[in-house]
Each structure stands twice: as C-alpha cells, then as structure tokens.
Design a protein around this motif. Structure first.
Motif, PDB file in Angstrom:
ATOM      1  N   THR A  81      54.786  17.513  74.093  1.00  0.00           N
ATOM      2  CA  THR A  81      55.988  16.941  73.265  1.00  0.00           C
ATOM      3  C   THR A  81      56.672  18.475  72.741  1.00  0.00           C
ATOM      4  N   THR A  82      57.852  18.172  72.208  1.00  0.00           N
ATOM      5  CA  THR A  82      58.638  19.274  71.747  1.00  0.00           C
ATOM      6  C   THR A  82      57.916  19.989  70.754  1.00  0.00           C
ATOM      7  N   SER A  83      57.222  19.353  69.701  1.00  0.00           N
ATOM      8  CA  SER A  83      56.483  19.978  68.853  1.00  0.00           C
ATOM      9  C   SER A  83      55.344  20.500  69.197  1.00  0.00           C
ATOM     10  N   GLN A  84      54.552  19.769  70.112  1.00  0.00           N
ATOM     11  CA  GLN A  84      53.156  19.931  70.554  1.00  0.00           C
ATOM     12  C   GLN A  84      52.177  19.879  69.437  1.00  0.00           C
ATOM     13  N   ASN A  85      52.483  19.087  68.400  1.00  0.00           N
ATOM     14  CA  ASN A  85      51.504  18.440  67.491  1.00  0.00           C
ATOM     15  C   ASN A  85      50.682  17.250  68.127  1.00  0.00           C
ATOM     16  N   PHE A  86      50.060  16.811  67.474  1.00  0.00           N
ATOM     17  CA  PHE A  86      48.920  15.523  68.156  1.00  0.00           C
ATOM     18  C   PHE A  86      49.788  14.436  67.988  1.00  0.00           C
ATOM     19  N   TYR A  87      50.825  14.208  67.196  1.00  0.00           N
ATOM     20  CA  TYR A  87      51.663  12.963  67.167  1.00  0.00           C
ATOM     21  C   TYR A  87      52.322  12.466  68.446  1.00  0.00           C
ATOM     22  N   ILE A  88      51.937  11.578  69.084  1.00  0.00           N
ATOM     23  CA  ILE A  88      52.666  10.633  70.216  1.00  0.00           C
ATOM     24  C   ILE A  88      52.476   9.422  69.777  1.00  0.00           C
ATOM     25  N   SER A  89      53.780   8.592  70.182  1.00  0.00           N
ATOM     26  CA  SER A  89      54.051   7.524  69.921  1.00  0.00           C
ATOM     27  C   SER A  89      53.080   6.435  70.750  1.00  0.00           C
ATOM     28  N   SER A  90      52.485   5.392  70.050  1.00  0.00           N
ATOM     29  CA  SER A  90      51.375   4.411  70.959  1.00  0.00           C
ATOM     30  C   SER A  90      52.350   3.672  71.698  1.00  0.00           C
ATOM     31  N   CYS A  91      53.503   3.608  71.661  1.00  0.00           N
ATOM     32  CA  CYS A  91      54.377   2.974  72.766  1.00  0.00           C
ATOM     33  C   CYS A  91      54.390   3.683  74.159  1.00  0.00           C
ATOM     34  N   VAL A  92      54.037   4.999  74.104  1.00  0.00           N
ATOM     35  CA  VAL A  92      53.795   5.703  75.423  1.00  0.00           C
ATOM     36  C   VAL A  92      52.467   5.776  75.772  1.00  0.00           C
ATOM     37  N   THR A  93      51.401   5.878  74.836  1.00  0.00           N
ATOM     38  CA  THR A  93      50.070   5.984  75.370  1.00  0.00           C
ATOM     39  C   THR A  93      49.455   4.551  75.647  1.00  0.00           C
ATOM     40  N   LYS A  94      49.817   3.606  75.111  1.00  0.00           N
ATOM     41  CA  LYS A  94      49.491   2.349  75.434  1.00  0.00           C
ATOM     42  C   LYS A  94      49.845   1.835  77.041  1.00  0.00           C
ATOM     43  N   GLU A  95      50.914   2.214  77.290  1.00  0.00           N
ATOM     44  CA  GLU A  95      51.604   2.083  78.813  1.00  0.00           C
ATOM     45  C   GLU A  95      50.669   2.759  79.534  1.00  0.00           C
ATOM     46  N   ILE A  96      50.375   4.237  79.385  1.00  0.00           N
ATOM     47  CA  ILE A  96      49.512   4.920  80.141  1.00  0.00           C
ATOM     48  C   ILE A  96      48.120   4.246  80.356  1.00  0.00           C
ATOM     49  N   GLU A  97      47.570   3.916  79.325  1.00  0.00           N
ATOM     50  CA  GLU A  97      46.202   3.324  79.218  1.00  0.00           C
ATOM     51  C   GLU A  97      46.143   2.043  80.115  1.00  0.00           C
ATOM     52  N   LYS A  98      47.259   1.424  80.454  1.00  0.00           N
ATOM     53  CA  LYS A  98      47.119   0.392  81.418  1.00  0.00           C
ATOM     54  C   LYS A  98      46.750   0.804  82.868  1.00  0.00           C
ATOM     55  N   PHE A  99      46.823   1.897  82.887  1.00  0.00           N
ATOM     56  CA  PHE A  99      46.558   2.767  84.444  1.00  0.00           C
ATOM     57  C   PHE A  99      45.476   3.602  84.403  1.00  0.00           C
TER      58      PHE A  99
END
Length: 304
Positions: A78-96
């Motif tokens: 991510t641009t900031s490289q802090n740990f914040y990342i939207s669950s909209c992204v992570t939940k899609e990845i977790e399907k795979f």
C-alpha cells in the motif's frame, strides 16, 4: 448556524462517495450515452477493459484467472505501508488463498493498493520481481504517476466508479494480458446504466476535477486551522479520493470522533495503525457542507 446532534431521523448524509439520493432521479433520466467508451479506450486500450458490478467483483475476476492454491500468498503493498488494508480487498483474496504484507517464496501475486488516490511510489521495483501484479486503483481513477503508467504496471488493474462518480454500482477491470477472464454478473441494462452515468460525468471532466480540487483545498485549510495536517504528500498528478489527516494528538479519542461524525451523518473512518483519520472530499460537497463537517469536528474537540 448548524444543528449538531439532530434527531436521528433528521441527520444529513455526507458520504465518502459523491453519490447523493437525488442522483437516483438524475441518473435514471439520462439518455443512452456511449461517450465513456472512447474515453476508456484511450485510457486503458481498445478492448482491454470491461465494466463489473463493483471493485470487489473486479478483484475477484482478476484472481480467478490465476491457478491459486490454498497455501499460496497474495502479497499486499500500500502507499502508506502501514497495516491498514480494506476488508473489501482481503475478503476477496481469502476466497482463493492467503495474504500477507511481505514477499515470501510462497508469494504468487503482488496486489498494490494505491491508497486514497495516492500512488504507491516503487512500482518499477515491484515490476522487477517478475511476479504478476494486480493494481487496486479503486480510489485512483484520475491519479497518475510521472511515468503515466498507473493501471498499466500489472496484469490487471481494478477501479470503483462510486468512488469518483455519483452512482451506486460500477467497477472496471482492465486486462493488460492475453488471459481470458470470467464475465461480470452485470446485466446488459446495468452496464448501460453505468455507461450513461460515467459518460455524462466524463463529458464534464474539467469542471468535475476543478470542483474536487477546490473542495479539497478548502477543507484542508479548515483542517490546518484546527491543528491537523495532510497524511500524504500531494503531487500535481494526484486527485485524492478523500481528505486523510494526521491528527497530531488534537483529538484525544479518534474512535469516539468516528462514531460522533457517523451519528451526525458524516461518513468517515480512523486510518488504523496511525494517529490519523479521513473524511469525505469530492465534487458533490458544497463549501457549506465542508463548514458543517469541520464545525462538527470542532464541537467534538471542545466537548472532549
């Protein structure tokens, strides 16, 4: 004057998206308009893109094109490289498969999130890894880097229309490969609806961007007066999605502020992992709306 803490049924609605309720009537009355096709072909390449229901579906379709196994990794930058990342992204990845935040031997794909319209600064370095890249440009429709390659660095890039246009649905998947991809769940009528709204707004792109900049600058001056500072450096090529502010310990309870603003009809969030938060900044806001937002913040500071 403004009314703070109104009856719950009488709160205003200032969203992160420029969509407002009145846009339902405006959008439904728009004539068929395919002007967006020419614009998007020029931006992404002829035939390299298609509409999706939203940005999440675009990410999902991109991930489906890889033969991911349960123990594979999608590594997020991510641009900031802090740990914040939207669950909209992570939940899609977790399907795979799994996801993480650093390159490991198990990493099969790099997903780059250009946060809040601010570009991840080391795209060339990531390209040199040779790994497939998906660019999450959901908040970065208008922003570019000096190389004008944002959205073209990777195999795929994904966009979210409600982040920048007054619409309730709509995403774009850009395919920079020869891979065949799954079709969207969108109906033909929904695709045309998205195209009508996007076409109408892109026809007025210059005024749209001028209003977004004017509102951002006006809001930032209000923020500076309260002791906040911008979290990200604003480059000439940047069109921010939101106003992200360093709190600088001005607000003693950011989670309390988040709840208070929400109760007053102002969508917002804490930028978790940092002493920072973000609020709406888009073309549908008036200066009066921005005044109300900051008066509400000032009231919370005074009372806490």
């Amino acid at each position: 004057m403004f009314i703070v803490n109104p009856d719950p049924f009488l709160v205003p609605a200032y969203r992160m998206s420029p969509f407002v309720t009145e846009d339902i009537a405006i959008n439904s009355a728009l004539p068929s308009n395919d002007a967006a096709v020419t614009y998007l072909n020029k931006k992404f390449g002829n035939g390299n893109w298609h509409y999706t229901y939203n940005g999440r579906e675009a990410i999902n379709i991109a991930l489906q094109s890889y033969n991911l196994k349960t123990n594979d990794l999608v590594t997020l930058f991510t641009t900031s490289q802090n740990f914040y990342i939207s669950s909209c992204v992570t939940k899609e990845i977790e399907k795979f498969c799994r996801w993480n935040r650093e390159l490991l031997p198990e990493t099969k794909i790099i997903l780059v999130n250009h946060e809040f319209g601010f570009i991840y600064p080391e795209m060339e370095k990531l390209k040199r890894t040779g790994l497939p890249i998906i660019e999450d440009c959901c908040t970065t429709f208008f922003s570019q880097d000096v190389h004008e390659q944002v959205g073209k660095y990777g195999d795929f890039s994904v966009y979210s229309m409600p982040k920048f246009f007054p619409i309730q649905i709509g995403g774009i998947l850009v395919n920079n490969t020869n891979k065949s991809v799954c079709k969207s769940m969108l109906s033909g009528n929904e695709s045309q609806y998205i195209q009508n709204v996007v076409s109408d707004n892109l026809t007025n792109e210059e005024s749209l961007l001028h209003k977004r900049k004017a509102n951002y600058d006006y809001a930032l001056n209000k923020a500076l007066a309260l002791g906040f500072t911008p979290r990200f450096n604003h480059q000439a090529e940047t069109i921010p999605y939101a106003l992200v502010l360093n709190n600088n310990s001005v607000v003693t309870d950011l989670n309390g502020l988040k709840l208070y603003l929400s109760q007053n009809g102002i969508q917002n969030s804490v930028f978790y992992g940092e002493d920072a938060f973000f609020i709406p900044s888009h073309q549908s806001l008036s200066f009066t709306a921005i005044d109300l937002i900051f008066e509400t913040i000032a009231y919370f500071i005074e009372k806490n």
